[in-house]
Motif scaffolding. Structure first.
Motif, PDB file in Angstrom:
ATOM      1  N   ASN A 133       6.352  38.016 -68.711  1.00  0.00           N
ATOM      2  CA  ASN A 133       7.225  38.029 -69.898  1.00  0.00           C
ATOM      3  C   ASN A 133       7.246  36.676 -70.615  1.00  0.00           C
ATOM      4  N   TRP A 134       6.336  35.816 -70.243  1.00  0.00           N
ATOM      5  CA  TRP A 134       6.318  34.463 -70.802  1.00  0.00           C
ATOM      6  C   TRP A 134       6.151  34.481 -72.327  1.00  0.00           C
ATOM      7  N   ALA A 135       5.220  35.283 -72.801  1.00  0.00           N
ATOM      8  CA  ALA A 135       4.964  35.335 -74.248  1.00  0.00           C
ATOM      9  C   ALA A 135       6.198  35.820 -75.001  1.00  0.00           C
ATOM     10  N   GLU A 136       6.926  36.780 -74.420  1.00  0.00           N
ATOM     11  CA  GLU A 136       8.150  37.273 -75.054  1.00  0.00           C
ATOM     12  C   GLU A 136       9.205  36.176 -75.122  1.00  0.00           C
ATOM     13  N   ALA A 137       9.297  35.377 -74.048  1.00  0.00           N
ATOM     14  CA  ALA A 137      10.274  34.290 -74.027  1.00  0.00           C
ATOM     15  C   ALA A 137       9.943  33.243 -75.087  1.00  0.00           C
ATOM     16  N   GLU A 138       8.671  32.896 -75.202  1.00  0.00           N
ATOM     17  CA  GLU A 138       8.254  31.929 -76.222  1.00  0.00           C
ATOM     18  C   GLU A 138       8.538  32.470 -77.624  1.00  0.00           C
ATOM     19  N   GLN A 139       8.264  33.759 -77.823  1.00  0.00           N
ATOM     20  CA  GLN A 139       8.501  34.375 -79.119  1.00  0.00           C
ATOM     21  C   GLN A 139       9.989  34.375 -79.446  1.00  0.00           C
ATOM     22  N   TYR A 140      10.821  34.619 -78.419  1.00  0.00           N
ATOM     23  CA  TYR A 140      12.273  34.590 -78.622  1.00  0.00           C
ATOM     24  C   TYR A 140      12.715  33.213 -79.121  1.00  0.00           C
ATOM     25  N   LYS A 176      17.966  23.593 -77.949  1.00  0.00           N
ATOM     26  CA  LYS A 176      17.400  22.326 -78.407  1.00  0.00           C
ATOM     27  C   LYS A 176      16.610  21.627 -77.307  1.00  0.00           C
ATOM     28  N   HIS A 177      17.048  21.745 -76.058  1.00  0.00           N
ATOM     29  CA  HIS A 177      16.384  21.044 -74.949  1.00  0.00           C
ATOM     30  C   HIS A 177      15.830  22.026 -73.915  1.00  0.00           C
ATOM     31  N   ILE A 178      15.412  23.207 -74.382  1.00  0.00           N
ATOM     32  CA  ILE A 178      14.820  24.199 -73.490  1.00  0.00           C
ATOM     33  C   ILE A 178      13.301  24.130 -73.594  1.00  0.00           C
ATOM     34  N   HIS A 179      12.655  23.750 -72.483  1.00  0.00           N
ATOM     35  CA  HIS A 179      11.200  23.700 -72.393  1.00  0.00           C
ATOM     36  C   HIS A 179      10.802  24.561 -71.203  1.00  0.00           C
ATOM     37  N   LEU A 180      10.264  25.724 -71.500  1.00  0.00           N
ATOM     38  CA  LEU A 180      10.038  26.726 -70.456  1.00  0.00           C
ATOM     39  C   LEU A 180       9.141  26.218 -69.332  1.00  0.00           C
ATOM     40  N   GLN A 181       8.034  25.581 -69.672  1.00  0.00           N
ATOM     41  CA  GLN A 181       7.088  25.134 -68.645  1.00  0.00           C
ATOM     42  C   GLN A 181       7.750  24.118 -67.716  1.00  0.00           C
ATOM     43  N   ALA A 239      14.058  44.689 -75.928  1.00  0.00           N
ATOM     44  CA  ALA A 239      13.961  43.425 -76.672  1.00  0.00           C
ATOM     45  C   ALA A 239      14.702  42.311 -75.936  1.00  0.00           C
ATOM     46  N   ILE A 240      14.172  41.080 -76.032  1.00  0.00           N
ATOM     47  CA  ILE A 240      14.841  39.913 -75.461  1.00  0.00           C
ATOM     48  C   ILE A 240      15.934  39.479 -76.419  1.00  0.00           C
ATOM     49  N   ARG A 241      17.181  39.436 -75.930  1.00  0.00           N
ATOM     50  CA  ARG A 241      18.325  39.126 -76.787  1.00  0.00           C
ATOM     51  C   ARG A 241      18.993  37.801 -76.424  1.00  0.00           C
ATOM     52  N   GLY A 242      18.510  37.132 -75.385  1.00  0.00           N
ATOM     53  CA  GLY A 242      19.118  35.864 -74.999  1.00  0.00           C
ATOM     54  C   GLY A 242      18.458  35.332 -73.742  1.00  0.00           C
ATOM     55  N   LEU A 243      18.827  34.121 -73.365  1.00  0.00           N
ATOM     56  CA  LEU A 243      18.312  33.557 -72.113  1.00  0.00           C
ATOM     57  C   LEU A 243      19.324  32.589 -71.527  1.00  0.00           C
ATOM     58  N   THR A 244      19.191  32.359 -70.239  1.00  0.00           N
ATOM     59  CA  THR A 244      20.029  31.372 -69.559  1.00  0.00           C
ATOM     60  C   THR A 244      19.119  30.384 -68.834  1.00  0.00           C
ATOM     61  N   ALA A 245      19.558  29.137 -68.766  1.00  0.00           N
ATOM     62  CA  ALA A 245      18.863  28.104 -67.993  1.00  0.00           C
ATOM     63  C   ALA A 245      19.907  27.450 -67.092  1.00  0.00           C
TER      64      ALA A 245
END
Length: 684
Positions: free
Chosen positions: A399-406, A444-449, A468-474
């Protein structure tokens, strides 16, 4: 012979056609049900030939039956509808009504006196029609059939032509003898009719001339997708102000809906239980008994959960959202002291669960429920608007591509957002504005890799029912493997660099252990969407207490975030802030530390504002969790009474004594009578 065709004039036919076209225009969200009906009407075999439509009052069962009628007529099929409210519930009256619908001459009908002759005539005519033409026989408001249900199942329906398509619609699913028979089970296709989703509501409103997105969302929030509520809200809105489209007469609308539902509950005692579960988010028989401080009998509980506006979920049962809101608001206005008592009983129920040492490792969901009752209107608005939040899934290569697209979409489509909140206790509404710049802060400071390499479980994605991806948590676990990152990277570094060495040492636990969590970000694509907002709020709340130590941060410009954190019992860190969102504005940190003995202090602090601290101290000996009868049993047991002697003294059966002791063992976390007596003697 007789002519069963209805002859109408051209003008009458045109009016009927226009009405059908309008009704079909406003029918939304029932594509799956319609497709199944068409399949059974045109191609279907024997299996699933009885369509069982069921759902709460006003959910649109009769409206859907009307569409089935239109589809049947278009397919040149005969459609016969019997509403149980249209005839007396006897076999003779039923057959008479059916023959009238079939067009049988009234003069000949009046000459038939024997019920069996009427029944045979019905079957003869139906078999004749079914042999030459597709035939649909529908029953509406089936819950009112009463004793006729048995006669229909045993005497009438089995004699029908096997190609007749049957529809039985009512508030409840067919059950009991319907399901105990393998033959009926094969024939029945269950078709639960639920509330409309957001897309369907939007489609309905746009067809009604309401296209403004804020108004659509407001109506969606009010009606929860309940079709009758939706149509009434729209009609009153349109009548009152066709230009401004201001929501009006909400109380009148929902009182009307409530009156429809409560027709199912004529019994006063059962209504009391309905009012009680309206205060609860989830309930089961044990919880309900504990809250009311009396035993809720199994037969009464079964009647309660059999109501059409109550449904089964993972942790018990829940009341329909609209029903819960309407009844709890009414109860709070009519009996404020009783409402307050029930609310406090809920607080103390979950408090006792969290202070029970045997439950300490599995209290996550109880803690979440507790926050519903202990939190303020901001907490309830951000975390508890939806009972079914979105699914969360870990970031992965798939799902990496979806996260980047989000993330790309969030940066491109920044917009000003209005966050509407409401205090359910007072009815007061609040609106918080989020500027475009503030909307960028969470990512602003989210870098997935970078985060994935630190720990693959840090980033999780919120996925809606459409995929659909509607949000994320870190959310970063704190241990030796992550502490250096937390000390050197934006958002976290200012806090962790200000910790003294002995505090940092406490956090340097092995990687396989977790000392706590740092919430780097909880981001959503649409703050105005209740399901997304609830998922985001619960992602944070579920960490508290069970995690022991949680650190987070939030922009000062968003005042509701400060209210949110403080209401949950977090403490704002003094003299420490960061400038990682905005170089000119200090951003505070919030911490909740419930490790070890701090948990009890925290819980006591939270219930003090409700005047429950003294009550909690009384419960420290465990006896406060017991009902009055259970306390009497324990006292007699401590005096050396046998079960037989306890039963005689309290005028109850030995079986009841054993049930009370089983409940006491569970509540006080003891295994047998000896442990119970020893524990009781030490405490008293």
């Amino acid at each position: 012979m007789y002519d069963s065709k209805v002859k109408v004039g051209d003008s009458e036919e045109r009016i009927a056609v226009q009405i059908d076209q309008l009704e079909r225009h406003y029918l939304v969200g029932r594509d799956i049900e319609i497709q199944y009906f068409l399949h059974q009407l045109i191609d279907g075999g024997q299996q699933g030939r009885l369509l069982n439509l069921y759902g709460t009052g006003g959910v649109g069962k009769s409206y859907l039956i009307d569409e089935f009628r239109r589809l049947a007529v278009n397919a040149n099929a005969v459609f016969l509808l019997l509403d149980s409210r249209g005839f007396s519930h006897t076999p003779q009256d039923f057959c008479t009504q059916l023959l009238r619908i079939l067009g049988y001459p009234m003069k000949q009908l009046q000459q038939i006196a024997e019920p069996q002759a009427l029944l045979e005539l019905c079957h003869d005519i139906l078999r004749e029609k079914a042999a030459n033409q597709k035939l649909v026989l529908a029953f509406d408001t089936f819950e009112d059939m009463g004793d006729m249900e048995y006669w229909l199942r045993e005497a009438f329906l089995p004699q029908l032509h096997p190609k007749i398509l049957l529809i039985i619609a009512g508030r409840f699913p067919l059950q009991g003898l319907w399901l105990s028979s393998p033959a009926w089970r094969q024939w029945i296709h269950r078709m639960p009719i639920g509330d409309l989703d957001y897309i369907s509501v939007k489609q309905y409103l746009e067809r009604s001339g309401i296209s403004q997105e804020p108004m659509i969302k407001q109506i969606w929030m009010k009606t929860k997708g309940h079709p009758l509520s939706l149509s009434l809200i729209v009609s009153t809105t349109m009548l009152q102000d066709i230009q401004g489209l201001a929501l009006v007469d909400e109380i009148e609308v929902f009182e009307h809906i409530l009156s429809i539902w409560l027709k199912e509950v004529p019994d006063v005692n059962l209504r009391e239980l309905v009012e009680t579960v309206a205060v609860l988010r989830h309930f089961n028989q044990e919880l309900l008994s504990d809250i009311l401080d009396r035993k809720v009998k199994t037969d009464v509980f079964q009647r309660l959960v059999g109501l059409s506006f109550i449904r089964r979920v993972d942790r018990g049962w829940i009341l329909h959202d609209l029903m819960r809101d309407a009844i709890s608001n009414g109860l709070r206005l009519r009996q404020p002291e009783h409402y307050d008592w029930l609310w406090k009983r809920c607080i103390m129920y979950y408090h006792s669960r969290m202070t029970n040492p045997s439950k300490r490792k599995t209290i996550t969901w109880e803690a979440v429920e507790w926050y519903y009752y202990i939190g303020d209107h901001v907490v309830r608005s951000l975390c508890f608007q939806k009972l079914t939040p979105l699914l969360m899934e870990p970031l992965s290569p798939s799902n990496w591509a979806e996260a980047e697209q989000y993330l790309d979409n969030r940066r491109i489509n920044l917009r000003e957002v209005v966050l509407p909140l409401q205090n359910q206790d007072t009815g007061e509404r609040f609106e918080y504005m989020l500027s475009k710049e503030e909307g960028l802060y969470p990512i602003k400071h989210i870098h997935l890799q970078e985060l994935y390499e630190l720990d693959p479980g840090i980033v999780k994605l919120m996925r809606d029912q459409d995929g659909a991806i509607r949000g994320l948590t870190a959310i970063i676990p704190i241990h030796t493997g992550t502490l250096n990152y937390l000390l050197t990277h934006p958002l976290s570094s200012s806090y962790f660099q200000n910790l003294p060495d002995h505090k940092l040492k406490e956090l340097r636990v092995p990687n396989e252990h977790i000392a706590g969590y740092f919430v780097k970000s909880i981001d959503v694509s649409d703050f105005e969407d209740e399901a997304v907002r609830t998922t985001a709020g619960l992602a944070f709340v579920s960490l508290l207490i069970s995690s022991g130590y949680v650190v987070t941060t939030g922009p000062t410009e968003l005042p509701f975030l400060k209210e949110f954190h403080l209401s949950l019992g977090c403490e704002e860190v003094k003299n420490v802030a960061h400038y990682d969102y905005d170089p000119n504005t200090p951003t505070p940190y919030y911490v909740l530390d419930t490790r070890g003995d701090k948990l009890q202090d925290y819980l006591n602090k939270m219930i003090t504002s409700f005047g429950l601290l003294d009550h909690a101290k009384q419960q420290d000996d465990g006896m406060g969790m017991l009902s009055e009868r259970e306390k009497e049993v324990v006292v007699l047991l401590a005096k050396g009474y046998t079960n037989q002697e306890i039963a005689a003294d309290l005028c109850i059966s030995e079986v009841t004594v054993k049930k009370h002791l089983t409940a006491v063992f569970r509540k006080l976390n003891v295994r047998n009578r000896t442990q119970l007596v020893n524990s009781y003697m030490k405490k008293t």
